[in-house]
Motif scaffolding. Structure first.
Motif, short mmCIF file in Angstrom:
data_model
loop_
_atom_site.label_atom_id
_atom_site.label_comp_id
_atom_site.label_asym_id
_atom_site.label_seq_id
_atom_site.Cartn_x
_atom_site.Cartn_y
_atom_site.Cartn_z
N TYR A 115 0.84 -1.19 0.00
CA TYR A 115 0.00 0.00 0.00
C TYR A 115 0.88 1.25 0.00
N ILE A 116 0.67 2.15 -0.93
CA ILE A 116 1.50 3.35 -1.05
C ILE A 116 0.81 4.52 -0.35
N GLU A 117 1.39 4.98 0.73
CA GLU A 117 0.84 6.13 1.45
C GLU A 117 1.05 7.39 0.61
N ASP A 118 0.00 8.22 0.56
CA ASP A 118 0.05 9.39 -0.33
C ASP A 118 0.11 10.71 0.43
N ASP A 119 0.55 10.67 1.68
CA ASP A 119 0.60 11.90 2.50
C ASP A 119 1.52 12.96 1.92
N ASP A 120 2.56 12.54 1.19
CA ASP A 120 3.55 13.50 0.71
C ASP A 120 3.17 14.16 -0.62
#
Length: 321
Positions: A130-135
């Motif tokens: 799962y790729i976190e997209d916070d950035d």
């Protein structure tokens, strides 16, 4: 039985006449362009080879599952799709790429073939978590580009050792954009490969999911950028994850998280495949008539000049990413 026999005879005669007319037309075009006898023979041979090869493929025009039941593609109007096995045949056997088990299919323009193509879209799946997209929202893409350009230069000696030509990352052809709502990311790079006079377009689309992402990799000449941009919405909307694999269904108790975010996804290394793909596109254009510049004129005269319509995607209300 007799009726079927007559039908097939008529079909055979029609195809033979059509091919003869095509050859005559090609010879007329070659004569008008003052091509040599050798160049004319190469052009005719190429057309016959292309037609014969095209007849060995079974294209899909509606929809197809990807990687089992993980995702699906709804083929946009104006395009056609080759499934996994046929895509592997094109990429490896015809275009000379190394075998890649992640490839799920290949999307082509409906009026083109694997050896007469302006661009193609390779579709693959990467299960890296799962790729976190916070950035995504706070990222400085100009700084990221500078870092990527430095990385490319540093990797060139290794590319040379592996037998691949060096490459320069000229810049963004399309600056990165992340669709927060639909979890889709796209950007395009302009690349210049060793010994090439023209730049190569590397258009990247990532569709994020629960366990990884679908990768739509568009590679062609820079002059295809406008066509890709005009059809970006239907291309983006063509691939989606099925229930159980959507980004919104991530479960931190069971699912792995990728070791990188949006920035790392964009900054991924330039694959050797991009060089292979750019080379094969130019190679087939070159052998057709002995020069890249002439093929545009021949295609325009042979297939006619026509506007490229903006393509609308088929809608599918049953699955929403």
């Amino acid at each position: 039985m007799k009726t079927k026999f007559i039908y097939f005879i008529a079909l055979f005669i029609t195809v033979a006449i059509t091919r003869a007319q095509d050859i005559e037309r090609l010879e007329f075009i070659a004569d008008s362009l003052n091509l040599s006898e050798e160049e004319t023979e190469a052009l005719v041979s190429f057309k016959m080879y292309s037609d014969s090869l095209e007849n060995t493929f079974t294209y899909i025009y509606d929809r197809s599952m990807l990687n089992g039941d993980v995702a699906k593609i709804i083929i946009p109007e104006g395009y056609k799709f080759l499934d996994r096995d046929q895509a592997q045949r094109v990429l490896s056997d015809i275009w000379g790429n190394p075998y890649d088990d992640s490839v799920m299919g290949l999307l082509l323009k409906e009026d083109e073939s694997p050896v007469e193509t302006s661009y193609a879209i390779e579709i693959s799946y990467s299960e890296e978590g799962y790729i976190e997209d916070d950035d995504a929202q706070d990222m400085d893409y100009d700084d990221l580009l500078s870092e990527m350009q430095s990385d490319v230069k540093e990797s060139n000696p290794e590319r040379s050792k592996l037998g691949y030509g060096t490459v320069d990352l000229i810049g963004w052809a399309t600056k990165p954009y992340y669709d927060q709502d639909n979890k889709k990311l796209y950007w395009a790079k302009e690349l210049l490969f060793e010994d090439e006079e023209t730049s190569t377009l590397n258009y990247n689309i990532r569709v994020l999911g629960r366990k990884g992402f679908m990768n739509l990799n568009v590679i062609g000449d820079m002059d295809t950028l406008e066509d890709v941009e005009n059809n970006l919405d239907p291309i983006l909307g063509s691939v989606s994850f099925n229930t159980g694999y959507k980004y919104s269904e991530f479960d931190p108790d069971f699912d792995d998280v990728a070791a990188y975010g949006i920035g790392g996804l964009i900054a991924g290394k330039i694959l050797a495949k991009a060089g292979f793909f750019a080379l094969i596109l130019k190679f087939w254009k070159f052998i057709a008539i002995g020069g890249i510049a002439l093929i545009a004129g021949v295609k325009k005269m042979f297939f006619g000049s026509k506007e490229q319509p903006v393509i609308e995607a088929h809608k599918d209300d049953s699955e929403v990413s």
